[in-house]
Design a protein around this motif. Structure first.
Motif, PDB file in Angstrom:
ATOM      1  N   PRO A  82       0.707  -1.206   0.015  1.00  0.00           N
ATOM      2  CA  PRO A  82       0.044  -0.022  -0.055  1.00  0.00           C
ATOM      3  C   PRO A  82       0.776   1.136   0.021  1.00  0.00           C
ATOM      4  CG  PRO A  82      -0.624  -1.495   1.752  1.00  0.00           C
ATOM      5  CD  PRO A  82       0.654  -2.087   1.021  1.00  0.00           C
ATOM      6  N   THR A  83       0.360   2.209  -0.690  1.00  0.00           N
ATOM      7  CA  THR A  83       1.138   3.692  -0.708  1.00  0.00           C
ATOM      8  C   THR A  83       0.129   4.701  -0.841  1.00  0.00           C
ATOM      9  OG1 THR A  83       2.897   4.776  -2.065  1.00  0.00           O
ATOM     10  CG2 THR A  83       1.308   3.289  -3.224  1.00  0.00           C
ATOM     11  N   ARG A  84       0.608   6.046  -0.823  1.00  0.00           N
ATOM     12  CA  ARG A  84      -0.071   7.085  -0.751  1.00  0.00           C
ATOM     13  C   ARG A  84       0.219   7.275  -2.306  1.00  0.00           C
ATOM     14  NH1 ARG A  84       2.130  11.383   2.738  1.00  0.00           N
ATOM     15  NH2 ARG A  84       4.127  10.071   2.283  1.00  0.00           N
ATOM     16  N   ILE A  85      -0.799   8.449  -2.702  1.00  0.00           N
ATOM     17  CA  ILE A  85      -0.715   8.742  -4.280  1.00  0.00           C
ATOM     18  C   ILE A  85      -0.521  10.411  -4.229  1.00  0.00           C
ATOM     19  CG2 ILE A  85      -2.358   9.097  -6.035  1.00  0.00           C
ATOM     20  CD1 ILE A  85      -1.878   6.337  -5.702  1.00  0.00           C
ATOM     21  N   GLY A  86       0.491  10.498  -5.179  1.00  0.00           N
ATOM     22  CA  GLY A  86       0.560  11.969  -5.732  1.00  0.00           C
ATOM     23  C   GLY A  86       0.312  12.156  -6.909  1.00  0.00           C
ATOM     24  N   ARG A  87       0.271  13.611  -7.563  1.00  0.00           N
ATOM     25  CA  ARG A  87       0.136  13.758  -8.590  1.00  0.00           C
ATOM     26  C   ARG A  87       0.947  14.779  -9.464  1.00  0.00           C
ATOM     27  NH1 ARG A  87      -5.064  14.192  -6.648  1.00  0.00           N
ATOM     28  NH2 ARG A  87      -6.878  12.769  -7.464  1.00  0.00           N
ATOM     29  N   LYS A  88       1.644  14.384 -10.564  1.00  0.00           N
ATOM     30  CA  LYS A  88       2.821  15.345 -11.167  1.00  0.00           C
ATOM     31  C   LYS A  88       2.520  15.580 -12.757  1.00  0.00           C
ATOM     32  CE  LYS A  88       6.220  11.707 -11.375  1.00  0.00           C
ATOM     33  NZ  LYS A  88       7.639  11.343 -10.935  1.00  0.00           N
ATOM     34  N   GLN A  89       3.104  16.356 -13.164  1.00  0.00           N
ATOM     35  CA  GLN A  89       3.185  16.187 -14.692  1.00  0.00           C
ATOM     36  C   GLN A  89       4.182  15.566 -15.268  1.00  0.00           C
ATOM     37  OE1 GLN A  89       3.130  20.366 -16.158  1.00  0.00           O
ATOM     38  NE2 GLN A  89       0.967  20.584 -15.845  1.00  0.00           N
ATOM     39  N   ASN A  90       4.086  14.605 -16.335  1.00  0.00           N
ATOM     40  CA  ASN A  90       4.870  13.734 -16.967  1.00  0.00           C
ATOM     41  C   ASN A  90       5.696  14.664 -18.074  1.00  0.00           C
ATOM     42  OD1 ASN A  90       2.909  13.794 -19.160  1.00  0.00           O
ATOM     43  ND2 ASN A  90       2.561  11.699 -18.849  1.00  0.00           N
ATOM     44  N   ALA A  91       6.240  14.144 -18.827  1.00  0.00           N
ATOM     45  CA  ALA A  91       6.992  14.633 -19.854  1.00  0.00           C
ATOM     46  C   ALA A  91       6.202  15.229 -20.870  1.00  0.00           C
ATOM     47  CB  ALA A  91       8.067  13.837 -20.577  1.00  0.00           C
ATOM     48  N   ALA A  92       5.215  14.771 -21.308  1.00  0.00           N
ATOM     49  CA  ALA A  92       4.169  15.335 -22.123  1.00  0.00           C
ATOM     50  C   ALA A  92       3.223  16.676 -21.530  1.00  0.00           C
ATOM     51  CB  ALA A  92       3.146  14.140 -22.591  1.00  0.00           C
ATOM     52  N   GLY A  93       3.426  16.670 -20.329  1.00  0.00           N
ATOM     53  CA  GLY A  93       2.825  17.767 -19.666  1.00  0.00           C
ATOM     54  C   GLY A  93       1.223  17.405 -19.231  1.00  0.00           C
ATOM     55  N   LYS A  94       1.330  16.198 -19.165  1.00  0.00           N
ATOM     56  CA  LYS A  94       0.025  15.504 -18.877  1.00  0.00           C
ATOM     57  C   LYS A  94      -0.167  15.146 -17.238  1.00  0.00           C
ATOM     58  CE  LYS A  94      -3.611  12.357 -19.735  1.00  0.00           C
ATOM     59  NZ  LYS A  94      -3.912  11.034 -20.382  1.00  0.00           N
ATOM     60  N   LEU A  95      -0.895  15.768 -16.289  1.00  0.00           N
ATOM     61  CA  LEU A  95      -0.993  15.203 -15.026  1.00  0.00           C
ATOM     62  C   LEU A  95      -1.388  13.630 -14.788  1.00  0.00           C
ATOM     63  CD1 LEU A  95      -0.717  17.037 -12.609  1.00  0.00           C
ATOM     64  CD2 LEU A  95      -3.132  16.740 -12.444  1.00  0.00           C
ATOM     65  N   VAL A  96      -0.359  13.000 -13.954  1.00  0.00           N
ATOM     66  CA  VAL A  96      -0.410  11.583 -14.121  1.00  0.00           C
ATOM     67  C   VAL A  96      -0.195  11.493 -12.420  1.00  0.00           C
ATOM     68  CG1 VAL A  96       0.149  10.826 -16.120  1.00  0.00           C
ATOM     69  CG2 VAL A  96       2.232  11.398 -14.301  1.00  0.00           C
ATOM     70  N   ARG A  97      -0.764  10.209 -11.704  1.00  0.00           N
ATOM     71  CA  ARG A  97      -0.747   9.887 -10.467  1.00  0.00           C
ATOM     72  C   ARG A  97       0.374   8.978 -10.324  1.00  0.00           C
ATOM     73  NH1 ARG A  97      -5.520   6.559  -8.997  1.00  0.00           N
ATOM     74  NH2 ARG A  97      -5.156   5.445 -10.934  1.00  0.00           N
TER      75      ARG A  97
END
Length: 107
Positions: A82-97
């Motif tokens: 189990p883990t917590r979730i973060g959100r960041k932008q990938n290389a394509a500029g799309k927001l991913v978990r």
């Protein structure tokens, strides 16, 4: 009002509270308004049914009940824990978990 949840349909999750504590399963359905999710094989309840076309015999069937999303944690795709979730932008500029433990992107 739209609510942003950390769990999506198809995620593998771990139940960290309640009668089903310690179980794992795949999310089948998410109700964002009620903040509840139905997880495969978790929180099973029995329901009496009358005979009908789908079930001509009738009787007692077992089905998954909804569980509050605060009792669920997404499993890390790398370690399976189990883990917590973060959100960041990938290389394509799309927001991913991503998983906070390993930094692995969650599909």
């Amino acid at each position: 009002m739209s609510v942003k949840l950390h769990i999506k349909k198809g995620d593998m999750v771990y139940v960290n509270a309640g009668d089903s504590k310690g179980q794992q399963g795949k999310v089948l359905k998410v109700d964002a308004q009620k903040q509840r999710a139905i997880v495969e094989g978790v929180n099973i309840s029995k329901k009496a049914t009358k005979p009908n076309a789908k079930n001509p015999q009738g009787g007692i069937i077992e089905q998954e009940s909804a569980i509050h999303i605060s009792n669920l944690q997404v499993l890390d795709p790398k370690s399976g824990k189990p883990t917590r979730i973060g959100r960041k932008q990938n290389a394509a500029g799309k927001l991913v978990r991503f998983a906070k433990k390993s930094g692995e992107e969650i599909k």
